[in-house]
Design a protein around this motif. Structure first.
Motif, mmCIF file in Angstrom:
data_model
loop_
_atom_site.group_PDB
_atom_site.id
_atom_site.type_symbol
_atom_site.label_atom_id
_atom_site.label_comp_id
_atom_site.label_asym_id
_atom_site.label_seq_id
_atom_site.Cartn_x
_atom_site.Cartn_y
_atom_site.Cartn_z
ATOM 1 N N UNK A 1 0.865 -0.971 0.115
ATOM 2 C CA UNK A 1 0.052 0.094 -0.021
ATOM 3 C C UNK A 1 0.893 1.246 0.176
ATOM 4 N N UNK A 2 0.132 2.489 -0.098
ATOM 5 C CA UNK A 2 0.956 3.754 -0.046
ATOM 6 C C UNK A 2 1.974 3.678 -1.097
ATOM 7 N N UNK A 3 1.572 3.741 -2.301
ATOM 8 C CA UNK A 3 2.499 3.822 -3.589
ATOM 9 C C UNK A 3 3.074 4.992 -3.480
ATOM 10 N N UNK A 4 4.219 5.406 -3.962
ATOM 11 C CA UNK A 4 4.722 6.894 -3.783
ATOM 12 C C UNK A 4 4.002 7.573 -4.863
ATOM 13 N N UNK A 5 4.018 7.008 -5.856
ATOM 14 C CA UNK A 5 3.159 7.781 -6.876
ATOM 15 C C UNK A 5 1.682 7.410 -6.997
ATOM 16 N N UNK B 1 7.984 16.198 -0.863
ATOM 17 C CA UNK B 1 7.051 15.851 -2.095
ATOM 18 C C UNK B 1 6.166 16.997 -2.608
ATOM 19 N N UNK C 1 9.696 1.344 4.872
ATOM 20 C CA UNK C 1 9.541 1.332 3.622
ATOM 21 C C UNK C 1 8.024 1.718 3.408
ATOM 22 N N UNK C 2 7.497 2.374 2.451
ATOM 23 C CA UNK C 2 8.345 2.698 1.181
ATOM 24 C C UNK C 2 9.038 3.901 1.269
ATOM 25 N N UNK C 3 9.049 4.416 2.598
ATOM 26 C CA UNK C 3 9.451 6.078 2.577
ATOM 27 C C UNK C 3 10.995 6.124 2.576
ATOM 28 N N UNK C 4 11.482 7.202 1.811
ATOM 29 C CA UNK C 4 12.794 7.519 1.894
ATOM 30 C C UNK C 4 12.971 9.036 1.509
ATOM 31 N N UNK D 1 15.083 10.063 -0.656
ATOM 32 C CA UNK D 1 15.496 9.994 -1.929
ATOM 33 C C UNK D 1 14.542 10.371 -2.992
#
Lengths: 191, 435
Positions: free
Chosen positions: B1-5, B128, B430-433, B435
């Motif tokens: 879940x929570x895809x970055x895009x 973001x 994850x997925x947080x970063x 970058x």
């Protein structure tokens, strides 16, 4: 050099010795390094705080022994997920290449990969980069995206081709492809 | 879940205002007309709508040149209340409401974003938003870690965005005039700075048990990049600031305000001290983990020392006291004091007349909006916010390690302590970063 004193034999207290109960209680006091394996959400974290203070305040010469104790805790039977995470976070402070093999094993499972990165991210050793690259093909979803972020932050250009492939792989979820795209941008920008 | 895009389709599907035509056309963002066009409204979105955001919402609703288009919060109760407040303010039902901040930052019609989430989230929210072309106002403390602060500043420069830190005391005449007086040598040679901050809260000893997540709260997204911990009411809204995984306690809650004024007065907005030593006390069990007793001292290369410590007189405010050849001056939100009445008169009389003229802002929001229009730097530019927050974090690290540390403010590294250097940043779930 000062002459060494001869070893003193252990004291054996009689049944009626008033200090016997006191000593038994003292000996029975839990070992914080063992207790950290039992940590759970909402449980007493006093022993964890003791270990944390010892880790933080250790002289550099004392750290290898502490790293060994942490690795022993990581292998303890009945280690809880909270205990595992705690140990990994202590390794994040003083861990070296010595802890990489044991922690890298946790990298291969989506459920424990984040905890492993919590230990390994701070260790500047090529063994960590190799472990991260090796785990890329084993993880999926958020755990994989998090690993990719760690690789990019470490600046490991050795993973570049694998990341480019993931960026273009339609079978990967959006989180992974996006993480890979950002990692590729970061790694190529440094060149 | 929570895809970055989020895909465009997912974005539209998840938007509470499903009809894009209905959601977007009424107000056009300022960038469509050129950002300096004074007649165009600046469109704003809120990420985080709890405690601190309420004041910002009410203030910005009063600006004729602002239009709040959307709010975002992982707690539906907060989110709906905020949207209702905006809709009431404008007399319509146009305010969009999102659970996931990436939906809000993906909107092309939003110029700027107010980041009012827990500290744990500030860097990721702001970066973001800037990546998506938004200017940002980020509540204090700017970030949770030193590394996150540097990453946030780098993003602002990379994407060319205006980024204001919510250290509003810089937009107060009282603090401005005192800082300017010090900068112009009004106290003679400065020797030391003493800062008092309020004590920790009453829940310090709390034990806790995991509780059921309330309906409407996306707990996984609330925890975000921090290590996962089950929900407990006492560890969520407001009290998050007393848990080290999410915040740094009063050191950053109040220290970020008063250390900021010290930095300003010292002319160290893009630098910092070279040494720090601390002796704090931290709870060893229970839910809360931030310092219950704060006491740390930094030394600048000039020799000036800055001591920040907990006050125990029950006053819910901080203060900063500057000691120099001529005595001392003390400034807080409620009053200015000095070792002699002539000093206070001089501060008032000399404002704006010295060789060093600090920028003047009498309204932190307006200053942010002006910077958006002119593309200039706001009064609490993120670099300044980062440097102030760094000192809070240096103190926190020193208090935990309980040994003197040497700091290189150029490299932003400790020069003599490997463990301390590892505490400058954190790993993220994850997925947080960054970058």
């Amino acid at each position: 050099m000062a002459e060494k004193s001869p070893a003193r034999p252990p004291r054996v207290r009689s049944e009626n010795d008033p200090f016997r109960a006191y000593e038994e209680q003292f000996v029975a006091s839990p070992d914080p390094w063992a207790e950290i394996a039992k940590l759970d959400h909402g449980s007493d974290r006093t022993f964890g705080s003791t270990v944390r203070a010892m880790v933080m305040n250790a002289e550099p010469a004392q750290r290898p022994a502490m790293e060994a104790k942490l690795l022993a805790a990581l292998a303890a039977p009945g280690l809880t997920p909270v205990g595992q995470l705690f140990v990994c976070r202590m390794l994040a402070l003083i861990g070296t290449a010595k802890c990489v093999p044991a922690v890298a094993a946790l990298l291969l499972d989506n459920a424990t990969a984040d905890a492993a990165r919590f230990a390994l991210d701070a260790i500047e050793d090529p063994a960590v980069d190799a472990a991260y690259r090796g785990a890329l093909g084993k993880l999926g979803g958020n755990a994989k995206a998090g690993l990719i972020g760690s690789i990019a932050q470490r600046g490991d250009r050795g993973a570049l081709e694998a990341l480019k492939a993931m960026q273009a792989d339609a079978k990967e979820p959006a989180a992974v492809r996006t993480a890979a795209a950002r990692a590729v941008e970061r790694l190529t920008a440094k060149s | 879940m929570n895809p970055l895009f989020l895909s465009r389709r997912a974005f539209l599907r998840n938007t509470s205002l499903v009809s894009a035509a209905a959601a977007f056309p009424a107000i056009l963002p300022s960038r469509m007309f050129g950002q300096t066009a004074p007649s165009k409204k600046i469109t704003i979105g809120f990420i985080g709508t709890g405690n601190i955001a309420q004041g910002h919402l009410e203030t910005l609703l009063g600006f004729d040149d602002v239009r709040i288009l959307a709010v975002c919060d992982v707690d539906k109760t907060h989110r709906d209340l905020a949207a209702a407040k905006v809709n009431t303010g404008y007399g319509n039902r146009d305010c969009a409401a999102y659970n996931d901040f990436r939906e809000l930052t993906a909107r092309p019609d939003i110029d700027a974003v107010m980041v009012c989430t827990p500290d744990n989230w500030h860097a990721l929210n702001a970066i973001e938003a800037m990546r998506n072309g938004k200017d940002v106002y980020v509540e204090k403390p700017l970030t949770l870690t030193i590394e996150e602060g540097r990453a946030l500043v780098a993003a602002a420069r990379k994407y060319g965005r205006v980024a204001q830190t919510g250290t509003q005391q810089r937009s107060s005449r009282r603090f401005h005039d005192t800082a300017e007086f010090i900068r112009n040598g009004g106290m003679g040679k400065l020797s030391r700075i003493e800062i008092l901050i309020p004590a920790n809260n009453k829940y310090v000893g709390a034990n806790w048990k995991p509780e059921a997540v309330p309906a409407g709260l996306d707990w996984d997204l609330w925890v975000g990049p921090a290590p996962f911990q089950p929900y407990t009411r006492q560890g969520c809204h407001y009290n998050f600031r007393f848990i080290l995984d999410y915040a740094a306690g009063q050191v950053t809650n109040w220290g970020a305000h008063y250390i900021d004024i010290a930095q300003w007065a010292l002319g160290m907005d893009e630098s910092g001290p070279v040494e720090v030593v601390g002796d704090g006390e931290f709870p060893t069990t229970g839910l809360f983990s931030t310092a219950t007793k704060v006491d740390f001292t930094c030394r600048y290369a000039s020799g000036v020392t800055l001591r920040c410590r907990t006050r125990y007189d029950g006053i819910s405010d901080g203060n900063v006291r500057f000691f120099g050849d001529r005595g001392w001056v003390d400034v807080s939100r409620s009053a200015s004091k000095a070792s002699g009445p002539e000093l206070l008169k001089e501060i008032a009389a000399q404002a704006g007349k010295g060789a060093v003229k600090l920028p003047v802002s009498l309204n932190h929001h307006d200053n942010f909006l002006q910077a958006i229009r002119t593309r200039g730097r706001p009064i609490s530019d993120v670099e300044f916010g980062h440097r102030t927050t760094s000192i809070c974090n240096l103190g926190n690290i020193a208090m935990q390690l309980k040994r003197p540390l040497k700091w290189d403010p150029v490299a932003e590294r400790f020069t003599d302590d490997a463990v301390a250097n590892r505490m400058r940043g954190r790993s993220m779930r994850g997925p947080w970063s960054l970058v």
